[in-house]
Design a protein around this motif. Structure first.
Motif, PDB file in Angstrom:
ATOM      1  N   VAL A   1       1.003  -1.256   3.425  1.00  0.00           N
ATOM      2  CA  VAL A   1       1.988  -1.863   2.524  1.00  0.00           C
ATOM      3  C   VAL A   1       1.278  -2.691   1.454  1.00  0.00           C
ATOM      4  O   VAL A   1       1.323  -2.359   0.280  1.00  0.00           O
ATOM      5  CB  VAL A   1       3.024  -2.708   3.298  1.00  0.00           C
ATOM      6  CG1 VAL A   1       3.982  -3.395   2.344  1.00  0.00           C
ATOM      7  CG2 VAL A   1       3.797  -1.831   4.281  1.00  0.00           C
ATOM      8  N   TYR A   2       0.632  -3.775   1.863  1.00  0.00           N
ATOM      9  CA  TYR A   2      -0.040  -4.623   0.882  1.00  0.00           C
ATOM     10  C   TYR A   2      -1.081  -3.842   0.089  1.00  0.00           C
ATOM     11  O   TYR A   2      -1.089  -3.875  -1.137  1.00  0.00           O
ATOM     12  CB  TYR A   2      -0.725  -5.814   1.558  1.00  0.00           C
ATOM     13  CG  TYR A   2       0.185  -6.947   1.912  1.00  0.00           C
ATOM     14  CD1 TYR A   2       0.334  -8.022   1.056  1.00  0.00           C
ATOM     15  CD2 TYR A   2       0.885  -6.947   3.109  1.00  0.00           C
ATOM     16  CE1 TYR A   2       1.160  -9.093   1.387  1.00  0.00           C
ATOM     17  CE2 TYR A   2       1.717  -8.000   3.448  1.00  0.00           C
ATOM     18  CZ  TYR A   2       1.842  -9.063   2.588  1.00  0.00           C
ATOM     19  OH  TYR A   2       2.657 -10.109   2.913  1.00  0.00           O
TER      20      TYR A   2
ATOM     21  N   ARG B   1       0.504  -1.038  -2.200  1.00  0.00           N
ATOM     22  CA  ARG B   1       1.344  -1.576  -3.285  1.00  0.00           C
ATOM     23  C   ARG B   1       0.545  -2.414  -4.280  1.00  0.00           C
ATOM     24  O   ARG B   1       0.793  -2.355  -5.487  1.00  0.00           O
ATOM     25  CB  ARG B   1       2.509  -2.374  -2.715  1.00  0.00           C
ATOM     26  CG  ARG B   1       3.408  -1.571  -1.799  1.00  0.00           C
ATOM     27  CD  ARG B   1       3.896  -0.311  -2.483  1.00  0.00           C
ATOM     28  NE  ARG B   1       4.559   0.556  -1.512  1.00  0.00           N
ATOM     29  CZ  ARG B   1       4.607   1.864  -1.599  1.00  0.00           C
ATOM     30  NH1 ARG B   1       4.027   2.485  -2.602  1.00  0.00           N
ATOM     31  NH2 ARG B   1       5.224   2.574  -0.693  1.00  0.00           N
ATOM     32  N   LEU B   2      -0.408  -3.194  -3.804  1.00  0.00           N
ATOM     33  CA  LEU B   2      -1.236  -3.975  -4.730  1.00  0.00           C
ATOM     34  C   LEU B   2      -2.114  -3.059  -5.563  1.00  0.00           C
ATOM     35  O   LEU B   2      -2.334  -3.310  -6.758  1.00  0.00           O
ATOM     36  CB  LEU B   2      -2.075  -5.007  -3.979  1.00  0.00           C
ATOM     37  CG  LEU B   2      -1.293  -6.171  -3.393  1.00  0.00           C
ATOM     38  CD1 LEU B   2      -2.202  -7.050  -2.543  1.00  0.00           C
ATOM     39  CD2 LEU B   2      -0.609  -6.996  -4.475  1.00  0.00           C
TER      40      LEU B   2
ATOM     41  N   THR C   1       6.680  -4.541  -7.383  1.00  0.00           N
ATOM     42  CA  THR C   1       5.695  -4.590  -6.304  1.00  0.00           C
ATOM     43  C   THR C   1       6.101  -5.607  -5.255  1.00  0.00           C
ATOM     44  O   THR C   1       6.086  -5.319  -4.048  1.00  0.00           O
ATOM     45  CB  THR C   1       4.298  -4.930  -6.858  1.00  0.00           C
ATOM     46  OG1 THR C   1       3.924  -3.913  -7.792  1.00  0.00           O
ATOM     47  CG2 THR C   1       3.262  -5.026  -5.750  1.00  0.00           C
TER      48      THR C   1
ATOM     49  N   THR D   1       9.065  -4.294  -3.271  1.00  0.00           N
ATOM     50  CA  THR D   1       8.686  -3.199  -2.386  1.00  0.00           C
ATOM     51  C   THR D   1       7.911  -3.727  -1.181  1.00  0.00           C
ATOM     52  O   THR D   1       8.167  -3.328  -0.033  1.00  0.00           O
ATOM     53  CB  THR D   1       7.842  -2.148  -3.143  1.00  0.00           C
ATOM     54  OG1 THR D   1       8.603  -1.668  -4.241  1.00  0.00           O
ATOM     55  CG2 THR D   1       7.462  -0.984  -2.245  1.00  0.00           C
ATOM     56  N   ILE D   2       6.979  -4.654  -1.419  1.00  0.00           N
ATOM     57  CA  ILE D   2       6.227  -5.252  -0.319  1.00  0.00           C
ATOM     58  C   ILE D   2       7.197  -5.974   0.622  1.00  0.00           C
ATOM     59  O   ILE D   2       7.113  -5.836   1.846  1.00  0.00           O
ATOM     60  CB  ILE D   2       5.133  -6.213  -0.839  1.00  0.00           C
ATOM     61  CG1 ILE D   2       3.999  -5.400  -1.456  1.00  0.00           C
ATOM     62  CG2 ILE D   2       4.616  -7.117   0.290  1.00  0.00           C
ATOM     63  CD1 ILE D   2       2.937  -6.249  -2.149  1.00  0.00           C
ATOM     64  N   GLN D   3       8.107  -6.746   0.059  1.00  0.00           N
ATOM     65  CA  GLN D   3       9.082  -7.470   0.871  1.00  0.00           C
ATOM     66  C   GLN D   3       9.894  -6.497   1.737  1.00  0.00           C
ATOM     67  O   GLN D   3      10.031  -6.694   2.948  1.00  0.00           O
ATOM     68  CB  GLN D   3      10.029  -8.270  -0.025  1.00  0.00           C
ATOM     69  CG  GLN D   3      11.165  -8.948   0.685  1.00  0.00           C
ATOM     70  CD  GLN D   3      10.719 -10.128   1.527  1.00  0.00           C
ATOM     71  OE1 GLN D   3       9.732 -10.766   1.223  1.00  0.00           O
ATOM     72  NE2 GLN D   3      11.430 -10.405   2.588  1.00  0.00           N
TER      73      GLN D   3
ATOM     74  N   GLU E   1       9.298  -3.210   2.550  1.00  0.00           N
ATOM     75  CA  GLU E   1       8.535  -2.395   3.492  1.00  0.00           C
ATOM     76  C   GLU E   1       7.951  -3.232   4.629  1.00  0.00           C
ATOM     77  O   GLU E   1       7.958  -2.806   5.785  1.00  0.00           O
ATOM     78  CB  GLU E   1       7.423  -1.636   2.759  1.00  0.00           C
ATOM     79  CG  GLU E   1       7.973  -0.553   1.839  1.00  0.00           C
ATOM     80  CD  GLU E   1       6.878   0.215   1.096  1.00  0.00           C
ATOM     81  OE1 GLU E   1       5.683  -0.121   1.245  1.00  0.00           O
ATOM     82  OE2 GLU E   1       7.241   1.154   0.367  1.00  0.00           O
ATOM     83  N   ALA E   2       7.418  -4.418   4.310  1.00  0.00           N
ATOM     84  CA  ALA E   2       6.854  -5.269   5.361  1.00  0.00           C
ATOM     85  C   ALA E   2       7.947  -5.765   6.306  1.00  0.00           C
ATOM     86  O   ALA E   2       7.760  -5.784   7.526  1.00  0.00           O
ATOM     87  CB  ALA E   2       6.103  -6.447   4.737  1.00  0.00           C
TER      88      ALA E   2
END
Length: 151
Positions: free
Chosen positions: A121-122, A125-126, A139, A142-144, A146-147
């Motif tokens: 994820v991180y 996405r980063l 970003t 999406t991170i929020q 998916e995590a």
């Protein structure tokens, strides 16, 4: 760019290109990086209780200077962590990242999916963000999403 820890340093030092380190970004004026301490858990009923305790004590005391020199983990002893040996050969930004540790929020990413969250994820996405394939806002969302789903 990827979140990681000192356990990655020896492998990264073998890379041909230059690389550096930085503390993770601030959130609401506070560091949100996890501060993992490599502690030892010894079962009370261990068949090798004395040996396990001896090893844990050695690792937390005598081995601290060698740990700093080897760059394989962040020593828990201040003197070893702040030693010249710890700083020698480290990449740009290491000293600043190390200096940020006392202000770090102690976090716990030891969940069933912690490595998947960090790497897939991180990391993914980063990477998209830094290659201009996504906006910072997208970003973050999406991170929020998916995590959170993996937690």
């Amino acid at each position: 760019m990827m979140p990681g820890g000192t356990w990655n340093i020896t492998g990264y030092q073998q890379m041909k290109g230059g690389w550096g380190m930085a503390p993770l970004p601030l959130y609401q004026n506070a560091s949100v990086m996890p501060y993992w301490l490599g502690g030892w858990v010894i079962p009370k009923q261990s068949a090798a209780l004395t040996a396990a305790q001896t090893f844990a004590i050695w690792r937390a005391t005598t081995f601290q200077d060698q740990m700093a020199a080897d760059h394989d983990w962040i020593p828990i002893a201040n003197a070893a962590r702040e030693s010249t040996a710890m700083l020698e050969g480290m990449p740009t930004g290491f000293k600043e990242a190390l200096a940020a540790l006392p202000q770090a929020k102690i976090g716990d990413l030891y969940t069933e999916n912690s490595q998947k969250i960090l790497n897939e994820v991180y990391g993914t996405r980063l990477d998209e963000l830094f290659r201009n394939k996504a906006t910072p806002e997208a970003t973050a969302q999406t991170i929020q999403d998916e995590a959170t789903a993996l937690l």
